[in-house]
Design a protein around this motif. Structure first.
Motif, mmCIF file in Angstrom:
data_model
loop_
_atom_site.group_PDB
_atom_site.id
_atom_site.type_symbol
_atom_site.label_atom_id
_atom_site.label_comp_id
_atom_site.label_asym_id
_atom_site.label_seq_id
_atom_site.Cartn_x
_atom_site.Cartn_y
_atom_site.Cartn_z
ATOM 1 N N SER A 1 -8.177 -0.823 1.226
ATOM 2 C CA SER A 1 -8.936 0.014 0.301
ATOM 3 C C SER A 1 -9.207 1.378 0.908
ATOM 4 O O SER A 1 -9.052 2.408 0.247
ATOM 5 C CB SER A 1 -10.247 -0.667 -0.082
ATOM 6 O OG SER A 1 -10.987 0.144 -0.955
ATOM 7 N N VAL B 1 -8.874 -6.433 2.275
ATOM 8 C CA VAL B 1 -9.315 -5.557 1.201
ATOM 9 C C VAL B 1 -10.011 -4.302 1.718
ATOM 10 O O VAL B 1 -9.762 -3.204 1.219
ATOM 11 C CB VAL B 1 -10.179 -6.304 0.159
ATOM 12 C CG1 VAL B 1 -11.569 -6.604 0.680
ATOM 13 C CG2 VAL B 1 -10.235 -5.540 -1.140
ATOM 14 N N SER C 1 0.826 -1.206 0.000
ATOM 15 C CA SER C 1 0.000 0.000 0.000
ATOM 16 C C SER C 1 0.864 1.261 0.000
ATOM 17 O O SER C 1 0.501 2.265 -0.620
ATOM 18 C CB SER C 1 -0.950 0.002 1.192
ATOM 19 O OG SER C 1 -0.230 -0.097 2.398
ATOM 20 N N GLU D 1 -7.736 4.550 -1.139
ATOM 21 C CA GLU D 1 -8.738 5.035 -2.091
ATOM 22 C C GLU D 1 -8.666 6.540 -2.328
ATOM 23 O O GLU D 1 -8.968 7.012 -3.424
ATOM 24 C CB GLU D 1 -10.152 4.622 -1.685
ATOM 25 C CG GLU D 1 -10.677 5.286 -0.448
ATOM 26 C CD GLU D 1 -12.016 4.740 -0.006
ATOM 27 O OE1 GLU D 1 -12.608 5.345 0.894
ATOM 28 O OE2 GLU D 1 -12.477 3.729 -0.552
ATOM 29 N N PHE E 1 -7.120 1.578 -7.058
ATOM 30 C CA PHE E 1 -8.226 0.631 -7.177
ATOM 31 C C PHE E 1 -7.804 -0.670 -6.514
ATOM 32 O O PHE E 1 -6.801 -1.268 -6.901
ATOM 33 C CB PHE E 1 -8.527 0.419 -8.667
ATOM 34 C CG PHE E 1 -9.851 -0.187 -8.954
ATOM 35 C CD1 PHE E 1 -11.021 0.540 -8.792
ATOM 36 C CD2 PHE E 1 -9.943 -1.488 -9.404
ATOM 37 C CE1 PHE E 1 -12.247 -0.021 -9.075
ATOM 38 C CE2 PHE E 1 -11.158 -2.064 -9.690
ATOM 39 C CZ PHE E 1 -12.320 -1.323 -9.523
ATOM 40 N N THR E 2 -8.533 -1.117 -5.497
ATOM 41 C CA THR E 2 -8.158 -2.305 -4.731
ATOM 42 C C THR E 2 -9.030 -3.496 -5.145
ATOM 43 O O THR E 2 -10.254 -3.381 -5.204
ATOM 44 C CB THR E 2 -8.320 -2.052 -3.218
ATOM 45 O OG1 THR E 2 -7.639 -0.846 -2.889
ATOM 46 C CG2 THR E 2 -7.745 -3.182 -2.410
#
Length: 190
Positions: free
Chosen positions: A89, A85, A62, A93, A98-99
């Motif tokens: 995310s 997730v 990340s 975001e 885009f996860t």
């Protein structure tokens, strides 16, 4: 889209993603097995799409996704375990990442890649338009500076200075920008 960076510590995952992307006419596919090498790639080259299969051997993934979003205009897909997730995310975001959850279906990945490709095309179009408008603004500034010099040095009025620049451009068959630059070189006091 032309170029993709795939970052994954699993060569099998890299091969599957690369094969899929080659079938979708991506011309240049670069692979990396860790975040530090991938960081070097994004400083040396421009990518349209960056795919990160987390976790990486030297980081979670990340952090690299956030760095890539700040340093490039590429579309970024972060693939993470389904248990992480939601957490990851929420973390990425706001950076436009885009996860996608693992295990990843090929249809879902295809849709995500196509979505990011479409978004990248729009961004590229906007960047080109922005560049065109910036050049136009720069031209207007230079022409206005040349008019000001004509007003100050030759004691012309603003309409006379405008007409002079336009007439010189027509007579010499050059752009207003070239005429204005010539005026600035000739008359401007440094």
């Amino acid at each position: 889209m032309d170029s993709v960076l795939i970052v994954s510590n699993t060569s099998g995952t890299m091969a599957i993603i690369a094969d899929f992307l080659r079938s979708e006419s991506f011309r240049r596919i670069v692979t990396s097995q860790n975040g530090s090498e991938a960081r070097r790639y994004i400083t040396e080259s421009d990518f349209d799409l960056i795919i990160i299969d987390a976790p990486l051997p030297d980081e979670l993934g990340s952090d690299f996704a956030i760095t890539a979003s700040e340093k490039t205009s590429a579309g970024i897909i972060l693939i993470v375990d389904c248990q992480q997730v939601l957490e990851l995310s929420a973390e990425v975001e706001d950076y436009g990442v885009f996860t996608l959850p693992k295990p990843l279906s090929s249809e879902f990945f295809y849709q995500a890649a196509k979505l990011l490709a479409a978004a990248r095309k729009r961004v590229r179009h906007l960047e080109n338009e922005n560049s065109r408008l910036q050049k136009k603004i720069d031209e207007i500034r230079i022409v206005d500076r040349a008019k000001l010099v004509l007003i100050q040095v030759l004691k012309m009025t603003e309409p006379q200075a405008q007409r002079y620049i336009e007439k010189q451009s027509l007579d010499l068959r050059q752009t207003r920008l070239a005429t204005a630059e010539n005026i600035l070189r000739t008359y401007e006091i440094r």
